[in-house]
Write a protein that holds these residues in place. Structure first.
Motif, short mmCIF file in Angstrom:
data_model
loop_
_atom_site.label_atom_id
_atom_site.label_comp_id
_atom_site.label_asym_id
_atom_site.label_seq_id
_atom_site.Cartn_x
_atom_site.Cartn_y
_atom_site.Cartn_z
N ILE A 1 39.96 27.70 34.94
CA ILE A 1 39.10 27.96 36.10
C ILE A 1 39.62 29.15 36.89
N ALA A 2 40.93 29.18 37.13
CA ALA A 2 41.53 30.27 37.90
C ALA A 2 41.41 31.60 37.15
N ASP A 3 41.61 31.57 35.84
CA ASP A 3 41.54 32.79 35.04
C ASP A 3 40.13 33.35 35.00
N THR A 4 39.15 32.47 34.86
CA THR A 4 37.75 32.91 34.84
C THR A 4 37.37 33.55 36.18
N ASP A 5 37.80 32.92 37.28
CA ASP A 5 37.51 33.47 38.61
C ASP A 5 38.17 34.84 38.78
N HIS A 6 39.40 34.98 38.33
CA HIS A 6 40.11 36.26 38.43
C HIS A 6 39.39 37.34 37.63
N ARG A 7 39.00 37.01 36.42
CA ARG A 7 38.33 37.99 35.57
C ARG A 7 36.98 38.40 36.17
N LEU A 8 36.27 37.46 36.77
CA LEU A 8 34.98 37.76 37.37
C LEU A 8 35.14 38.74 38.54
N HIS A 9 36.14 38.50 39.38
CA HIS A 9 36.37 39.40 40.50
C HIS A 9 36.84 40.78 40.03
N GLU A 10 37.62 40.80 38.96
CA GLU A 10 38.03 42.09 38.38
C GLU A 10 36.81 42.87 37.89
N TRP A 11 35.89 42.17 37.23
CA TRP A 11 34.69 42.82 36.71
C TRP A 11 33.86 43.39 37.86
N VAL A 12 33.65 42.60 38.92
CA VAL A 12 32.85 43.07 40.05
C VAL A 12 33.50 44.30 40.68
N GLY A 13 34.81 44.25 40.90
CA GLY A 13 35.49 45.40 41.48
C GLY A 13 35.37 46.64 40.61
N HIS A 14 35.50 46.44 39.31
CA HIS A 14 35.38 47.57 38.38
C HIS A 14 33.98 48.16 38.41
N MET A 15 32.96 47.30 38.46
CA MET A 15 31.58 47.78 38.46
C MET A 15 31.25 48.53 39.76
N VAL A 16 31.80 48.07 40.87
CA VAL A 16 31.56 48.75 42.15
C VAL A 16 32.16 50.16 42.11
N VAL A 17 33.36 50.27 41.55
CA VAL A 17 34.02 51.58 41.47
C VAL A 17 33.32 52.50 40.48
N GLU A 18 32.99 51.96 39.30
CA GLU A 18 32.41 52.78 38.24
C GLU A 18 30.93 53.07 38.44
N GLN A 19 30.25 52.23 39.22
CA GLN A 19 28.82 52.38 39.50
C GLN A 19 28.00 52.47 38.21
N HIS A 20 28.23 51.51 37.34
CA HIS A 20 27.45 51.44 36.10
C HIS A 20 26.00 51.08 36.40
N SER A 21 25.13 51.36 35.46
CA SER A 21 23.74 50.92 35.57
C SER A 21 23.69 49.40 35.50
N LEU A 22 22.57 48.82 35.81
CA LEU A 22 22.43 47.37 35.74
C LEU A 22 22.71 46.87 34.33
N SER A 23 22.10 47.49 33.34
CA SER A 23 22.33 47.05 31.96
C SER A 23 23.79 47.28 31.56
N GLY A 24 24.39 48.37 32.02
CA GLY A 24 25.79 48.63 31.71
C GLY A 24 26.71 47.60 32.33
N ALA A 25 26.43 47.22 33.57
CA ALA A 25 27.24 46.21 34.25
C ALA A 25 27.13 44.86 33.54
N LEU A 26 25.91 44.49 33.18
CA LEU A 26 25.70 43.21 32.50
C LEU A 26 26.33 43.23 31.11
N ARG A 27 26.26 44.36 30.43
CA ARG A 27 26.89 44.47 29.10
C ARG A 27 28.40 44.27 29.21
N ASP A 28 29.00 44.83 30.23
CA ASP A 28 30.43 44.67 30.43
C ASP A 28 30.77 43.21 30.73
N TYR A 29 29.93 42.56 31.51
CA TYR A 29 30.14 41.14 31.86
C TYR A 29 30.03 40.25 30.63
N VAL A 30 28.96 40.42 29.87
CA VAL A 30 28.74 39.59 28.68
C VAL A 30 29.86 39.83 27.67
#
Length: 214
Positions: free
Chosen positions: A77-106
């Motif tokens: 649970i803790a690891d999944t939460d950490h990874r999710l916050h890492e992904w969001v922070g990375h997407m905010v910095v990189e400003q990927h497109s919607l499909s790019g952000a979702l592709r990175d998440y999946v």
């Protein structure tokens, strides 16, 4: 403390570096044993042998294999939460497109589940969970939806207004689909890259369609 609750909780929390390292070794070994042998056959003796510690050392920290499984799930649970916050922070910095952000998440979720594909199912479906862990799972799902909603508000093409409800569906869909794909790698009839693109296409269509108003 009731006997069942005692069996589901660690005996003591490690404080010193050496004891923390011992607990880490036990949990890594337990994950491997459960993955290879299943929960029913994942005995404390097997776990201790895999960890290279005595059964007495194992019992210093965990009264049962149930307590070990609960500790593994809490780490997941803790690891999944950490990874999710890492992904969001990375997407905010990189400003990927919607499909790019979702592709990175999946892709990230698929990679995480692919490391020990059977373990999550074993921990959630076969382990007796104390109420605190059940509540932690529910809270983690709610927080994940809020975290993803915070990111998706940055994309003007996302048409839904109740984003936390929408993102609950997104998070649950990605979790279920990636776990299913990773857990049965020999049963898949589409390549991994194709699977990712299909899930991303589905999510983009869902997020950008006109919401149905009742």
């Amino acid at each position: 403390m009731p006997a069942r609750k005692q069996r589901l909780n660690p005996r003591k929390q490690p404080v010193q570096h050496r004891s923390k390292a011992t607990v880490d070794v036990i949990l890594v070994a337990a994950a491997q044993v459960f993955e290879n042998h299943g929960y029913a056959s994942g005995t404390t003796n097997r776990i201790a042998a895999r960890a290279g510690v005595s059964i007495g050392t194992l019992y210093q920290y965990f009264p049962s294999k149930e307590a070990i499984a609960v500790a593994l799930l809490e780490r997941h649970i803790a690891d999944t939460d950490h990874r999710l916050h890492e992904w969001v922070g990375h997407m905010v910095v990189e400003q990927h497109s919607l499909s790019g952000a979702l592709r990175d998440y999946v892709t990230g979720m698929l990679e995480m589940h692919s490391r020990q594909p059977r373990l999550q199912h074993i921990l959630i479906e076969e382990t007796p969970l104390p109420e605190r862990v059940h509540q932690a799972l529910l809270e983690a799902e709610r927080q994940a939806a809020k975290t993803v909603a915070g990111l998706l508000r940055l994309y003007s093409e996302v048409r839904h207004t109740s984003l936390e409800h929408t993102c609950f569906v997104v998070v649950q869909s990605v979790e279920s689909l990636t776990h299913r794909f990773a857990a049965h790698p020999d049963d898949q009839f589409i390549p991994r890259a194709t699977f990712v693109e299909e899930v991303v296409t589905m999510l983009v269509a869902y997020l950008t369609c006109e919401p149905h108003l009742k």
